[in-house]
Design an enzyme around this catalytic site. Sequence first.
Site, mmCIF file in Angstrom:
data_model
loop_
_atom_site.group_PDB
_atom_site.id
_atom_site.type_symbol
_atom_site.label_atom_id
_atom_site.label_comp_id
_atom_site.label_asym_id
_atom_site.label_seq_id
_atom_site.Cartn_x
_atom_site.Cartn_y
_atom_site.Cartn_z
ATOM 1 N N TYR A 73 0.712 -1.229 0.075
ATOM 2 C CA TYR A 73 0.201 -0.014 -0.037
ATOM 3 C C TYR A 73 0.924 1.079 -0.100
ATOM 4 C CZ TYR A 73 -3.734 3.290 0.976
ATOM 5 O OH TYR A 73 -4.641 4.335 0.779
ATOM 6 N N PHE A 125 -7.264 21.802 -24.432
ATOM 7 C CA PHE A 125 -7.605 20.449 -24.618
ATOM 8 C C PHE A 125 -8.688 20.043 -23.616
ATOM 9 C CE2 PHE A 125 -7.568 15.767 -23.449
ATOM 10 C CZ PHE A 125 -7.323 15.302 -24.855
ATOM 11 N N THR A 126 -9.459 18.977 -24.231
ATOM 12 C CA THR A 126 -11.014 18.992 -23.554
ATOM 13 C C THR A 126 -10.818 18.662 -22.098
ATOM 14 O OG1 THR A 126 -10.678 16.851 -24.170
ATOM 15 C CG2 THR A 126 -11.857 17.867 -25.666
ATOM 16 N N ASP A 216 1.937 20.408 -20.257
ATOM 17 C CA ASP A 216 1.278 19.054 -20.560
ATOM 18 C C ASP A 216 2.216 18.437 -21.481
ATOM 19 O OD1 ASP A 216 -0.358 17.272 -21.772
ATOM 20 O OD2 ASP A 216 -2.005 18.122 -21.729
ATOM 21 N N LYS A 259 0.252 7.702 -23.611
ATOM 22 C CA LYS A 259 0.668 8.134 -24.594
ATOM 23 C C LYS A 259 1.975 7.723 -25.003
ATOM 24 C CE LYS A 259 -3.485 10.559 -24.353
ATOM 25 N NZ LYS A 259 -4.161 10.480 -23.101
ATOM 26 N N ARG A 383 -12.772 15.411 -33.899
ATOM 27 C CA ARG A 383 -12.307 16.702 -33.348
ATOM 28 C C ARG A 383 -12.563 18.002 -33.698
ATOM 29 N NH1 ARG A 383 -9.785 14.723 -28.136
ATOM 30 N NH2 ARG A 383 -12.012 14.793 -28.107
ATOM 31 N N PHE A 450 -18.576 14.643 -25.968
ATOM 32 C CA PHE A 450 -17.991 14.168 -27.398
ATOM 33 C C PHE A 450 -17.766 12.410 -26.981
ATOM 34 C CE2 PHE A 450 -13.614 13.511 -25.775
ATOM 35 C CZ PHE A 450 -13.491 14.410 -24.866
HETATM 36 N N1 PM9 Z 1 -5.880 12.461 -24.484
HETATM 37 C C1 PM9 Z 1 -6.741 11.493 -26.494
HETATM 38 O O1 PM9 Z 1 -7.287 10.606 -27.353
HETATM 39 C C2 PM9 Z 1 -7.586 10.663 -24.393
HETATM 40 C C3 PM9 Z 1 -8.915 10.747 -24.347
HETATM 41 S S1 PM9 Z 1 -9.712 12.159 -25.306
HETATM 42 C C4 PM9 Z 1 -9.931 13.200 -23.944
HETATM 43 O O2 PM9 Z 1 -5.946 12.208 -27.262
HETATM 44 C C5 PM9 Z 1 -3.541 15.842 -23.480
HETATM 45 C C6 PM9 Z 1 -2.926 16.543 -24.486
HETATM 46 C C7 PM9 Z 1 -4.305 14.621 -23.908
HETATM 47 C C8 PM9 Z 1 -5.083 14.016 -22.942
HETATM 48 C C9 PM9 Z 1 -5.891 12.689 -23.370
HETATM 49 C C10 PM9 Z 1 -5.039 14.350 -21.515
HETATM 50 C C11 PM9 Z 1 -5.803 13.373 -20.584
HETATM 51 C C12 PM9 Z 1 -4.427 15.519 -21.198
HETATM 52 N N2 PM9 Z 1 -3.569 16.300 -22.325
HETATM 53 O O3 PM9 Z 1 -6.776 10.596 -21.055
HETATM 54 O O4 PM9 Z 1 -6.901 11.553 -18.539
HETATM 55 O O5 PM9 Z 1 -4.137 14.268 -25.154
HETATM 56 O O6 PM9 Z 1 -5.003 10.334 -19.384
HETATM 57 O O7 PM9 Z 1 -5.160 12.328 -20.271
HETATM 58 C C13 PM9 Z 1 -6.719 11.377 -25.419
HETATM 59 P P1 PM9 Z 1 -5.926 11.140 -19.898
#
Ligand code: PM9
Length: 459
Positions: A73, A125-126, A216, A259, A383, A450
């Site tokens: 843990y 970014f969303t 980011d 990623k 997008r 989306f």
């Molecule tokens: N990006 C993508 O497919 C995952 C889901 S779509 C909302 O591109 C950036 C630049 C991203 C991103 C996720 C996140 C969030 C932050 N910044 O999905 O929570 O491209 O791990 O990261 C997606 P998490």
Amino acid sequence: MEKRSWAEPYRIKMVELLKMTTLQERKVAIKEAGLNTFLLKSEDVYIDLLTDSGVGAMSDRQWSGIMMGDEAYAGSRNFYHMRDTIQDYYSYKYTVPTHQGRGAENILSQIMIKDGDYVPGNMYFTTTRLHQELAGGHFVDIIIDEAHDADSEHPFKGNVDMDKLDKLVAKVGADKIPYVCIATCVNMAGGQPISMENLGEVKSWCNKHKILLVHDMTRVAENAYFIQQREKGYQDKTVKQIVYELCALTNAATMSSKKDAMVNIGGFLAMNDEALYEKSCELVVVYEGLHTYGGMAGRDMEALAIGIKESVQDNHMQARVGQVEYLGEQLLSEGVPIVKPIGGHAVFLNARTILPHIPQEQFPAQALAAALYVESGIRSMERGAVSAGRDHDTGKNFMPKLELVRLTIPRRVYTQAHMDVTAESVIRVMKNADKVKGLKFTYEPKMLRFFMGRFEEVS
Ligand code: PM9
């Protein structure tokens, strides 16, 4: 000059079989999914180009790391390996693990943003913008204008327009700007890099105004590769060196490790400031888990530490971006309108140009992604206006200049033959573009619409 092709710096040891579906099955599946590719079942998809997030193929070393999980843990050995790797490769002294990128965004936004603050960023970014808004902030776009133009061939479309930053500080004052948020390889602009020179200017600007610079760093290695290829003075540096240099210009970072770092789940918030680290630890235990695991299992932290090391290898990056370019160049040679230059993680189709008969209010990119699935079983992602959502203050739909369909390439997963099939499928859809109809919402979620929104064709 003699031709020198790239090849994947790995060989395949295990495969996952794909299911082919019929046209009729796909028509039923997309209808059941409310014409939203996020709502399709994965087993109804042939080539899955929805995202590059959490869908990369881990290496045999990463899988071995999974077997070395210390699932205590508190104080897992894997946490320390991950933390040290982040310091060695990304420069940040303190690391707070989170379940994925948005967990880090939530913690950072809650700590830093006060009601009525402004957070400048190089395109929205969303999830990032939503967390800023939920914390009471307003996002302000400070990216160069070229980033909003699909046809501009600017080599660094992720760059910040310094005049826009100056205007913002003149208007609202530095004390209303808790931090500047800079993404490397800007996702919504089409996977476009920021130059080292420009990031250096942003850093000096932040120093001058005593404002924190947050990174980011979700796709930092891809950005570093483009710097190596395009920016004067970086040709002889390795991706690893450039990644470190980029990170070292910034004070703190949010990371979706799903990623670049090629793990199925995980993320972190990292920083150099001890006080920010302490505040982050206080919140991580509320939302994610103890500060030495956040939302991650020990085995996942181990796979992440190994993935970071693999992600900055030059030959890996050459093949990774090379594959995206391979697909993009095939489409360009057939006259398919895509965002230029070709991005680092995806090829983005310009739905405005492909479907000129559909007004943006009827979501042409959403319609195109659905049509591509029906034609071929290939899953892509909208997008454009659907992703952009509504203005937090006025409730009005944002109408972004970029109305795109993203063909996102998972790392180390598909072959060039899959890219060939994808290009052929896009070309077939384009030939029948006039048959694609505009869409309207039948269900519109209030946040991040989306993901789960549902649509029907406009009659
Ligand atoms: N990006 C993508 O497919 C995952 C889901 S779509 C909302 O591109 C950036 C630049 C991203 C991103 C996720 C996140 C969030 C932050 N910044 O999905 O929570 O491209 O791990 O990261 C997606 P998490």
